[in-house]
Motif scaffolding. Structure first.
Motif, PDB file in Angstrom:
ATOM      1  N   GLY A   1       0.520  -0.999  -0.410  1.00 19.93           N
ATOM      2  CA  GLY A   1      -0.061   0.024  -0.436  1.00 19.93           C
ATOM      3  C   GLY A   1       0.979   1.222   0.170  1.00 19.93           C
ATOM      4  N   MET A   2       2.234   0.868  -0.109  1.00 18.32           N
ATOM      5  CA  MET A   2       2.983   2.409  -0.271  1.00 18.32           C
ATOM      6  C   MET A   2       3.400   3.051  -1.753  1.00 18.32           C
ATOM      7  SD  MET A   2       6.912   2.534   1.282  1.00 18.32           S
ATOM      8  CE  MET A   2       7.310   1.562   0.534  1.00 18.32           C
ATOM      9  N   GLN A   3       3.095   3.603  -2.155  1.00 19.00           N
ATOM     10  CA  GLN A   3       4.164   4.397  -3.321  1.00 19.00           C
ATOM     11  C   GLN A   3       5.208   5.196  -3.462  1.00 19.00           C
ATOM     12  OE1 GLN A   3      -0.137   6.158  -4.906  1.00 19.00           O
ATOM     13  NE2 GLN A   3       1.070   5.520  -6.822  1.00 19.00           N
ATOM     14  N   ILE A   4       6.201   5.002  -3.726  1.00 15.70           N
ATOM     15  CA  ILE A   4       7.494   5.395  -3.362  1.00 15.70           C
ATOM     16  C   ILE A   4       7.191   7.352  -4.517  1.00 15.70           C
ATOM     17  CG2 ILE A   4      10.070   5.936  -4.879  1.00 15.70           C
ATOM     18  CD1 ILE A   4       8.810   3.267  -3.255  1.00 15.70           C
ATOM     19  N   ASP A   5       8.454   7.692  -3.383  1.00 18.03           N
ATOM     20  CA  ASP A   5       7.726   9.310  -3.272  1.00 18.03           C
ATOM     21  C   ASP A   5       9.834   9.760  -3.390  1.00 18.03           C
ATOM     22  OD1 ASP A   5       8.794  12.070  -2.423  1.00 18.03           O
ATOM     23  OD2 ASP A   5       7.005  11.461  -1.587  1.00 18.03           O
ATOM     24  N   TYR A   6       9.862  10.452  -4.120  1.00 17.78           N
ATOM     25  CA  TYR A   6      11.307  10.344  -4.732  1.00 17.78           C
ATOM     26  C   TYR A   6      12.114  10.843  -3.178  1.00 17.78           C
ATOM     27  CZ  TYR A   6      15.959  12.762  -6.131  1.00 17.78           C
ATOM     28  OH  TYR A   6      16.661  12.394  -6.986  1.00 17.78           O
ATOM     29  N   ALA A   7      11.635  12.099  -2.687  1.00 19.40           N
ATOM     30  CA  ALA A   7      11.566  13.140  -1.662  1.00 19.40           C
ATOM     31  C   ALA A   7      12.146  11.821   0.172  1.00 19.40           C
ATOM     32  CB  ALA A   7      10.893  14.580  -0.996  1.00 19.40           C
ATOM     33  N   LYS A   8      11.720  11.527  -0.003  1.00 16.95           N
ATOM     34  CA  LYS A   8      11.594  10.233   1.206  1.00 16.95           C
ATOM     35  C   LYS A   8      12.090   8.964   1.219  1.00 16.95           C
ATOM     36  CE  LYS A   8       7.036  11.461   2.431  1.00 16.95           C
ATOM     37  NZ  LYS A   8       5.072  10.997   2.928  1.00 16.95           N
ATOM     38  N   HIS A   9      12.381   8.859  -0.328  1.00 14.54           N
ATOM     39  CA  HIS A   9      12.883   7.077  -0.467  1.00 14.54           C
ATOM     40  C   HIS A   9      14.221   6.873  -1.318  1.00 14.54           C
ATOM     41  CE1 HIS A   9       8.623   6.559  -0.270  1.00 14.54           C
ATOM     42  NE2 HIS A   9       9.084   5.585   0.933  1.00 14.54           N
ATOM     43  N   CYS A  10      15.191   8.724  -1.444  1.00 12.28           N
ATOM     44  CA  CYS A  10      15.697   8.738  -2.409  1.00 12.28           C
ATOM     45  C   CYS A  10      16.856   9.599  -2.193  1.00 12.28           C
ATOM     46  CB  CYS A  10      15.011   8.496  -4.508  1.00 12.28           C
ATOM     47  SG  CYS A  10      14.188   7.801  -4.922  1.00 12.28           S
ATOM     48  N   LYS A  11      16.601   9.789  -1.300  1.00 14.59           N
ATOM     49  CA  LYS A  11      17.712  10.442  -0.860  1.00 14.59           C
ATOM     50  C   LYS A  11      18.980  10.532  -0.643  1.00 14.59           C
ATOM     51  CE  LYS A  11      14.490  14.399   2.287  1.00 14.59           C
ATOM     52  NZ  LYS A  11      14.150  14.678   3.218  1.00 14.59           N
ATOM     53  N   LEU A  12      19.513   9.258   0.207  1.00 18.23           N
ATOM     54  CA  LEU A  12      20.419   8.463   0.449  1.00 18.23           C
ATOM     55  C   LEU A  12      21.064   7.375  -0.746  1.00 18.23           C
ATOM     56  CD1 LEU A  12      20.764   8.458   4.153  1.00 18.23           C
ATOM     57  CD2 LEU A  12      21.637  10.203   2.746  1.00 18.23           C
ATOM     58  N   GLU A  13      22.102   6.875  -1.335  1.00 17.36           N
ATOM     59  CA  GLU A  13      22.376   5.777  -1.529  1.00 17.36           C
ATOM     60  C   GLU A  13      22.921   5.057  -0.464  1.00 17.36           C
ATOM     61  OE1 GLU A  13      24.781   6.364  -4.916  1.00 17.36           O
ATOM     62  OE2 GLU A  13      24.208   7.964  -5.573  1.00 17.36           O
ATOM     63  N   PHE A  14      22.416   3.228  -0.509  1.00 15.54           N
ATOM     64  CA  PHE A  14      23.336   2.501  -0.111  1.00 15.54           C
ATOM     65  C   PHE A  14      25.018   2.770   0.307  1.00 15.54           C
ATOM     66  CE2 PHE A  14      25.402  -1.282   1.566  1.00 15.54           C
ATOM     67  CZ  PHE A  14      24.278  -1.669   2.299  1.00 15.54           C
ATOM     68  N   GLY A  15      26.454   3.114   1.862  1.00 19.21           N
ATOM     69  CA  GLY A  15      27.369   2.867   1.231  1.00 19.21           C
ATOM     70  C   GLY A  15      26.924   4.340   1.482  1.00 19.21           C
ATOM     71  N   THR A  16      26.270   5.465   1.884  1.00 13.25           N
ATOM     72  CA  THR A  16      26.932   6.855   1.709  1.00 13.25           C
ATOM     73  C   THR A  16      27.312   7.180   3.073  1.00 13.25           C
ATOM     74  OG1 THR A  16      25.218   7.124   0.502  1.00 13.25           O
ATOM     75  CG2 THR A  16      25.569   9.449   1.585  1.00 13.25           C
ATOM     76  N   TYR A  17      28.250   7.690   3.170  1.00 12.47           N
ATOM     77  CA  TYR A  17      29.445   7.721   5.001  1.00 12.47           C
ATOM     78  C   TYR A  17      27.663   9.852   5.266  1.00 12.47           C
ATOM     79  CZ  TYR A  17      31.780   9.954   8.106  1.00 12.47           C
ATOM     80  OH  TYR A  17      32.646  10.549   9.369  1.00 12.47           O
ATOM     81  N   VAL A  18      27.557   9.777   6.290  1.00 13.23           N
ATOM     82  CA  VAL A  18      26.437  10.456   6.780  1.00 13.23           C
ATOM     83  C   VAL A  18      26.587  10.487   8.039  1.00 13.23           C
ATOM     84  CG1 VAL A  18      24.214   9.518   5.647  1.00 13.23           C
ATOM     85  CG2 VAL A  18      25.057   8.600   7.898  1.00 13.23           C
TER      86      VAL A  18
END
Length: 249
Positions: free
Chosen positions: A177-194
């Motif tokens: 029941g969830m649709q993808i939102d770029y602002a919510k789900h695409c902020k960080l790539e896997f392995g990003t240093y934070v």
């Protein structure tokens, strides 16, 4: 500026959680209410996973533990009913457990394979291999590899399958029941240093800690793997992300 983050960071207010679900079209629901699911085990770097996928909806579930009851619960929550489970002969002794859940277990002979799940496993491993070879690390702890498999499985569910029941609705939208939102789900790539916020006082101790982001967007959180100690902390929002390739957001 990492130094500024470590000395100036304060605790920010938590954003308001907006709950919204996608309504499944009645035509799709009528034609696909009864679900046939296929499952099998797979290994990634000697880590055992249980992978499964539905025949028509093409929604895949992958977990490091045995999740037969969890798979059934996920579908029932949205009104789907798993009627049959296709698995290898090694799972034949689970017939009683599936019967309790009113699911027919259909096992195959030793020289046969379930094509749907075999293809799903191959595609999953291709996604994991892609991510593994783009992160700037030569060795990864087991937890990061597990999150990498979840990451690959999640994004496979986020796009409509070519042979699925809809050309425009993703399996994730239908089952979760969830649709993808770029602002919510695409902020960080896997392995990003934070830099993540840590509990602090008025001393000179650091207020943030370096960590590696292993995104798990399905939970609307980011799984953070600390670079200081062998622990994982779930953060709703990392303070600052700096991709290795581009040099920063």
């Amino acid at each position: 500026d990492v130094g500024s983050l470590k000395r100036k960071t304060i605790q920010h207010a938590v954003d308001r959680v907006e709950v919204s679900t996608f309504d499944i079209p009645a035509s799709i629901m009528r034609q696909n209410e009864d679900v046939v699911h296929a499952g099998h085990v797979m290994f990634v770097n000697e880590i055992l996973f249980f992978a499964s996928i539905s025949r028509n909806i093409k929604f895949g579930i992958t977990e490091m533990i045995k999740v037969r009851k969890q798979v059934n619960a996920i579908y029932r929550k949205r009104g789907f009913v798993i009627k049959a489970m296709l698995m290898d002969g090694e799972f034949e002794n689970l017939d009683g457990e599936f019967a309790i859940m009113q699911i027919t277990l259909n096992t195959i002979s030793n020289d046969e394979h379930v094509p749907e799940v075999e293809r799903q496993i191959r595609t999953l491993k291709e996604g994991v291999r892609c991510v593994y070879n783009t992160v700037p690390f030569t060795r990864l702890p087991m937890r990061m590899i597990v999150e990498m498999v979840y990451f690959s499985n999640f994004w496979l569910n986020c796009f409509p399958a070519l042979d699925g029941v809809s050309d425009t609705i993703s399996p994730c939208a239908m089952v979760v029941g969830m649709q993808i939102d770029y602002a919510k789900h695409c902020k960080l790539e896997f392995g990003t240093y934070v830099q993540t916020h840590e509990e602090h006082d008025n001393s000179t101790a650091t207020r943030t800690t370096g960590a590696i982001a292993c995104t798990l967007p399905a939970m609307r959180k980011v799984v953070i793997f600390s670079t200081v100690s062998p622990r994982v902390c779930a953060q709703s929002k990392p303070l600052d992300g700096t991709p290795y390739a581009s040099g920063g957001y």
